[in-house]
Scaffold this active site. Structure first.
Site, PDB file in Angstrom:
ATOM      1  N   PHE A 126       0.878  -1.169   0.000  1.00  0.00           N
ATOM      2  CA  PHE A 126       0.000   0.000   0.000  1.00  0.00           C
ATOM      3  C   PHE A 126       0.918   1.221   0.000  1.00  0.00           C
ATOM      4  O   PHE A 126       1.872   1.274   0.771  1.00  0.00           O
ATOM      5  CB  PHE A 126      -0.866  -0.053   1.267  1.00  0.00           C
ATOM      6  CG  PHE A 126      -1.942   0.990   1.312  1.00  0.00           C
ATOM      7  CD1 PHE A 126      -3.200   0.726   0.788  1.00  0.00           C
ATOM      8  CD2 PHE A 126      -1.704   2.223   1.889  1.00  0.00           C
ATOM      9  CE1 PHE A 126      -4.197   1.682   0.846  1.00  0.00           C
ATOM     10  CE2 PHE A 126      -2.709   3.186   1.943  1.00  0.00           C
ATOM     11  CZ  PHE A 126      -3.958   2.914   1.419  1.00  0.00           C
ATOM     12  N   TYR A 220     -10.628   1.033  10.723  1.00  0.00           N
ATOM     13  CA  TYR A 220     -11.855   1.406  10.005  1.00  0.00           C
ATOM     14  C   TYR A 220     -12.212   0.407   8.904  1.00  0.00           C
ATOM     15  O   TYR A 220     -13.196   0.575   8.221  1.00  0.00           O
ATOM     16  CB  TYR A 220     -11.761   2.832   9.436  1.00  0.00           C
ATOM     17  CG  TYR A 220     -10.508   3.127   8.639  1.00  0.00           C
ATOM     18  CD1 TYR A 220     -10.370   2.680   7.330  1.00  0.00           C
ATOM     19  CD2 TYR A 220      -9.459   3.853   9.206  1.00  0.00           C
ATOM     20  CE1 TYR A 220      -9.222   2.938   6.609  1.00  0.00           C
ATOM     21  CE2 TYR A 220      -8.301   4.125   8.487  1.00  0.00           C
ATOM     22  CZ  TYR A 220      -8.191   3.658   7.188  1.00  0.00           C
ATOM     23  OH  TYR A 220      -7.043   3.909   6.476  1.00  0.00           O
ATOM     24  N   LYS A 221     -11.390  -0.625   8.717  1.00  0.00           N
ATOM     25  CA  LYS A 221     -11.705  -1.637   7.708  1.00  0.00           C
ATOM     26  C   LYS A 221     -12.499  -2.759   8.392  1.00  0.00           C
ATOM     27  O   LYS A 221     -13.631  -2.542   8.772  1.00  0.00           O
ATOM     28  CB  LYS A 221     -10.413  -2.109   7.037  1.00  0.00           C
ATOM     29  CG  LYS A 221      -9.785  -0.964   6.207  1.00  0.00           C
ATOM     30  CD  LYS A 221      -8.434  -1.265   5.629  1.00  0.00           C
ATOM     31  CE  LYS A 221      -7.912  -0.037   4.860  1.00  0.00           C
ATOM     32  NZ  LYS A 221      -6.474  -0.103   4.583  1.00  0.00           N
ATOM     33  N   ARG A 369     -12.488  -4.887  -6.826  1.00  0.00           N
ATOM     34  CA  ARG A 369     -12.225  -5.463  -5.504  1.00  0.00           C
ATOM     35  C   ARG A 369     -13.536  -5.699  -4.765  1.00  0.00           C
ATOM     36  O   ARG A 369     -14.378  -4.806  -4.692  1.00  0.00           O
ATOM     37  CB  ARG A 369     -11.399  -4.462  -4.673  1.00  0.00           C
ATOM     38  CG  ARG A 369      -9.949  -4.775  -4.589  1.00  0.00           C
ATOM     39  CD  ARG A 369      -9.193  -3.925  -3.585  1.00  0.00           C
ATOM     40  NE  ARG A 369      -9.934  -2.931  -2.820  1.00  0.00           N
ATOM     41  CZ  ARG A 369      -9.495  -2.398  -1.688  1.00  0.00           C
ATOM     42  NH1 ARG A 369      -8.341  -2.774  -1.168  1.00  0.00           N
ATOM     43  NH2 ARG A 369     -10.206  -1.475  -1.062  1.00  0.00           N
TER      44      ARG A 369
HETATM   45  C1  LIG Z   1      -5.716   1.099   4.522  1.00  0.00           C
HETATM   46  C2  LIG Z   1      -4.237   0.976   4.636  1.00  0.00           C
HETATM   47  C3  LIG Z   1      -3.467   2.012   5.154  1.00  0.00           C
HETATM   48  C4  LIG Z   1      -4.130   3.288   5.533  1.00  0.00           C
HETATM   49  O1  LIG Z   1      -3.288   4.196   6.162  1.00  0.00           O
HETATM   50  P1  LIG Z   1      -3.923   5.512   6.771  1.00  0.00           P
HETATM   51  O2  LIG Z   1      -2.817   6.167   7.453  1.00  0.00           O
HETATM   52  O3  LIG Z   1      -5.064   5.106   7.641  1.00  0.00           O
HETATM   53  O4  LIG Z   1      -4.459   6.333   5.631  1.00  0.00           O
HETATM   54  C5  LIG Z   1      -2.112   1.800   5.306  1.00  0.00           C
HETATM   55  N1  LIG Z   1      -1.530   0.641   4.938  1.00  0.00           N
HETATM   56  C6  LIG Z   1      -2.260  -0.371   4.405  1.00  0.00           C
HETATM   57  C7  LIG Z   1      -1.601  -1.657   4.033  1.00  0.00           C
HETATM   58  C8  LIG Z   1      -3.628  -0.226   4.220  1.00  0.00           C
HETATM   59  O5  LIG Z   1      -4.344  -1.213   3.697  1.00  0.00           O
END
Ligand SMILES: *Cc1c(COP(=O)(O)O)cnc(C)c1O
Length: 398
Positions: A126, A220-221, A369
């Site tokens: 990510f 939040y997921k 997805r």
């Molecule tokens: C959703 C996600 C994030 C989100 O990071 P934020 O700081 O909350 O925006 C980071 N890393 C991964 C692997 C994710 O899936």
């Protein structure tokens, strides 16, 4: 009713987690985006209203103590702990995942043996993890080595200080071998940092069991904490005494209210705190975690695999040949809780799906997805999503 519809019905009625669905605010859409933003548990608005009116409105400053605001980051960390296989006292909630990646990567490089100058980072990570690890490396005099998780074993060596990996790939839904990779990282004398954003709440993680050093994740997921709810940081107990945070704020001080100029870190998970916690989001998260009471992660995992299997089977049965290809591994041991389908006109297809009440999302350029949140997604949802998808793929407008 078709065979698959009959099967969906039977699977839903045999599903012991099915009643949990009623704990959430849902409508007649099929919500397959809980891996991006989990649904709202029904009881959370009333709890937040109470926080606003009573705790903030009436008690004001007294709430830091009397309403337990001050200790919320550790308390809520202990609520998340069993979901990711951690004993109490090792997780603190606060800040974003991005910020916690920074804390964890810098702290990992400080935990690693002297003289090691490489930080291995998942090449398909990510984006935020890669950006932040890159900056952390520049600040600490390390070099980033991008590496596909399958190649980590070859890349590990005497120069490796730390390794940052995702438990589940956000794009493909591939589950990586956390036990095996953590053991290999340790065998190379390095420190393992795991990002659990797409696994926590969907499958067993086993942080303590597998000897993970540091971990981060968002809430939040699959944990349904609400938009922007604070993330968490896990620091294994054996590292806590030497965990050296790059963001040593006053709330991680051993005596925060002494307000002294010199920094002395608190003991335990609290050491991962930085500044004043975002109480409203944090307490929404705390309330939302109630839905986990009495729910075992193993049961969630079993349902997740059954759901994604069934969805893939329905797609296979319904979709016109060759229009979509699954990027998600068929092997259970390599699958998270989402299905990613490669599709040429993915953008148009996802818009059409959403317009027809099937909410997934798009990872450009060509990935559809579908996240399966076992707490509130059922087998009839999976069948309907696949059927609507097939209708769109067959129709002239896509
Ligand atoms: C959703 C996600 C994030 C989100 O990071 P934020 O700081 O909350 O925006 C980071 N890393 C991964 C692997 C994710 O899936």
């Amino acid at each position: 009713m078709s065979d698959l519809q009959e099967r969906a019905k039977a699977l839903d009625s045999a599903d012991e987690l099915a009643p949990l669905r009623d704990l959430f605010v849902l409508d007649d859409t099929v919500y397959l985006d809980g891996n991006s933003l989990g649904a709202l548990p029904r009881h959370v608005p009333a709890r937040l209203q109470e926080v606003l009116t009573r705790e903030w409105g009436e008690l004001r400053i007294r709430s830091w103590d009397e309403s337990g605001w001050w200790t919320a980051p550790e308390r809520i960390g202990d609520r998340i702990a069993p979901i990711v296989g951690a004993a109490a006292g090792q997780i603190v909630v606060g800040d974003s995942t991005s910020v916690n990646v920074f804390k964890a990567v810098v702290a990992a490089s400080r935990l690693a043996p002297e003289g090691r100058d490489e930080i291995l980072v998942d090449a398909h990570t990510f984006p935020t993890d890669g950006y932040i690890a890159g900056s952390a490396a520049r600040m600490t005099g390390h070099r980033i080595v991008p590496v596909a998780p399958a190649d980590v074993l070859d890349a590990l060596g005497p120069r490796t200080a730390a390794v940052l990996l995702n438990h589940v790939d956000f794009r493909t839904g591939r589950l990586h071998d956390l036990p095996g990779l953590t053991a290999a990282v340790h065998a190379a004398g390095a420190v393992a940092v795991w990002d659990l954003c797409h696994s926590a709440g969907a499958l067993p993680v086993g942080l303590d069991e597998h000897g993970v050093d540091l971990a981060v994740g968002c809430t939040y997921k699959y944990l349904n904490g609400g938009p922007g709810s604070p993330a968490y940081l896990y620091v294994a107990e054996r590292h806590q005494a030497v965990f050296d945070s790059p963001l040593p704020g006053w709330t991680s001080h051993a005596d925060p209210f002494a307000m002294t100029p010199g920094y002395a870190p608190a003991e335990g998970a609290v050491r991962g705190r930085v500044g004043t916690p975002d109480i409203l989001s944090m307490l929404a998260l705390e309330a939302s975690l109630d839905v986990w009471d009495g729910v075992g992660v193993q049961a969630v995992r079993a349902k997740s695999l059954a759901l994604t299997d069934f969805f893939l089977e329905c797609v296979e049965a319904y979709a016109p040949e060759g229009r979509v290809t699954s990027l998600t591994p068929a092997a259970h041991g390599e699958r998270g809780s989402q299905v990613a389908l490669r599709c040429e006109d993915a953008e148009a297809v996802m818009s059409a799906l959403i317009a027809r009440g099937v909410v997934g999302d798009l990872r450009r350029p060509d990935v559809l997805r579908f996240g399966f949140t076992p707490l509130y997604v059922g087998f009839a949802d999976a069948e309907r999503a696949a059927r609507v998808l097939a209708e769109i793929l067959t129709g002239p407008s896509a």
